[in-house]
Design a protein around this motif. Sequence first.
Motif, mmCIF file in Angstrom:
data_model
loop_
_atom_site.group_PDB
_atom_site.id
_atom_site.type_symbol
_atom_site.label_atom_id
_atom_site.label_comp_id
_atom_site.label_asym_id
_atom_site.label_seq_id
_atom_site.Cartn_x
_atom_site.Cartn_y
_atom_site.Cartn_z
ATOM 1 N N GLY A 66 0.594 -0.928 -0.008
ATOM 2 C CA GLY A 66 -0.041 0.007 0.072
ATOM 3 C C GLY A 66 0.808 1.212 -0.083
ATOM 4 N N ARG A 67 1.923 1.384 0.746
ATOM 5 C CA ARG A 67 3.085 2.486 0.905
ATOM 6 C C ARG A 67 3.168 2.683 -0.558
ATOM 7 N NH1 ARG A 67 3.606 0.665 6.330
ATOM 8 N NH2 ARG A 67 5.267 -0.584 5.616
ATOM 9 N N LYS A 68 3.882 1.721 -1.102
ATOM 10 C CA LYS A 68 4.543 1.653 -2.347
ATOM 11 C C LYS A 68 3.717 2.244 -3.687
ATOM 12 C CE LYS A 68 8.048 -1.564 -1.802
ATOM 13 N NZ LYS A 68 8.353 -3.133 -2.208
ATOM 14 N N SER A 69 2.216 2.001 -3.041
ATOM 15 C CA SER A 69 1.138 2.524 -4.301
ATOM 16 C C SER A 69 1.189 3.916 -4.494
ATOM 17 C CB SER A 69 -0.110 1.796 -4.113
ATOM 18 O OG SER A 69 -0.533 2.301 -3.166
ATOM 19 N N GLU A 72 5.205 9.618 -6.439
ATOM 20 C CA GLU A 72 5.171 11.015 -6.901
ATOM 21 C C GLU A 72 4.183 11.529 -7.785
ATOM 22 O OE1 GLU A 72 6.356 14.912 -6.444
ATOM 23 O OE2 GLU A 72 7.236 13.085 -5.417
ATOM 24 N N ARG A 73 3.831 10.923 -8.760
ATOM 25 C CA ARG A 73 3.153 11.442 -9.989
ATOM 26 C C ARG A 73 1.725 10.491 -10.210
ATOM 27 N NH1 ARG A 73 4.674 16.201 -11.962
ATOM 28 N NH2 ARG A 73 6.842 16.598 -11.968
ATOM 29 N N SER A 74 1.603 9.458 -9.547
ATOM 30 C CA SER A 74 0.697 8.410 -9.561
ATOM 31 C C SER A 74 0.351 7.800 -8.417
ATOM 32 C CB SER A 74 0.834 7.413 -10.640
ATOM 33 O OG SER A 74 1.735 6.636 -10.489
ATOM 34 N N ASN A 89 -3.090 3.303 -12.967
ATOM 35 C CA ASN A 89 -2.451 4.421 -12.352
ATOM 36 C C ASN A 89 -3.376 5.528 -12.344
ATOM 37 O OD1 ASN A 89 0.011 3.237 -11.338
ATOM 38 N ND2 ASN A 89 0.859 3.363 -13.496
ATOM 39 N N PHE A 90 -3.427 6.451 -11.491
ATOM 40 C CA PHE A 90 -4.441 7.573 -11.367
ATOM 41 C C PHE A 90 -3.661 8.833 -10.431
ATOM 42 C CE2 PHE A 90 -7.006 3.846 -11.305
ATOM 43 C CZ PHE A 90 -7.899 4.143 -12.189
ATOM 44 N N LYS A 91 -3.947 9.753 -10.626
ATOM 45 C CA LYS A 91 -3.577 11.060 -9.811
ATOM 46 C C LYS A 91 -4.378 10.946 -8.455
ATOM 47 C CE LYS A 91 -1.802 14.346 -13.200
ATOM 48 N NZ LYS A 91 -1.555 15.443 -13.268
ATOM 49 N N THR A 130 -10.459 7.388 -6.629
ATOM 50 C CA THR A 130 -11.868 8.036 -6.409
ATOM 51 C C THR A 130 -12.748 6.905 -5.848
ATOM 52 O OG1 THR A 130 -12.468 7.753 -8.443
ATOM 53 C CG2 THR A 130 -11.549 9.835 -7.956
ATOM 54 N N LYS A 131 -13.732 7.302 -5.125
ATOM 55 C CA LYS A 131 -14.912 6.449 -4.708
ATOM 56 C C LYS A 131 -15.420 5.771 -6.041
ATOM 57 C CE LYS A 131 -16.980 9.715 -2.013
ATOM 58 N NZ LYS A 131 -18.067 10.002 -1.301
ATOM 59 N N ARG A 132 -15.754 6.652 -7.076
ATOM 60 C CA ARG A 132 -16.136 6.061 -8.456
ATOM 61 C C ARG A 132 -15.459 4.888 -8.841
ATOM 62 N NH1 ARG A 132 -18.251 9.871 -12.990
ATOM 63 N NH2 ARG A 132 -18.892 8.123 -14.595
ATOM 64 N N HIS A 133 -14.134 5.263 -8.834
ATOM 65 C CA HIS A 133 -13.289 3.989 -9.270
ATOM 66 C C HIS A 133 -13.326 2.777 -8.555
ATOM 67 C CE1 HIS A 133 -10.266 1.645 -11.181
ATOM 68 N NE2 HIS A 133 -9.448 1.744 -9.805
#
Length: 86
Positions: free
Chosen positions: A12-15, A18-20, A29-31, A34-37
Amino acid sequence: VEQNREEMALEGRKSVKERSVTCLECDKNFKVLTKRHLAIHEMGIDDYREKWGFKKGIALVCKALQRARRKKMFSSAVGTTREASN
């Protein structure tokens, strides 16, 4: 079981990068995760955090976006009170 929880927390910490942020359910990958995803995986944010070992206060947002939001918040003086006009 305890070792498995530790491995999941490390994952979890690795996920959060910096940019994702990588969804650990589907490896996309996301910025911002979200709840929707997460609804696609039939999970809520709390369920996801619990499953992957995130603490409650950890935002599922990439580090660069967190920094940008924090900078904008402080520059706009959010949290300061305005003087009442007479």
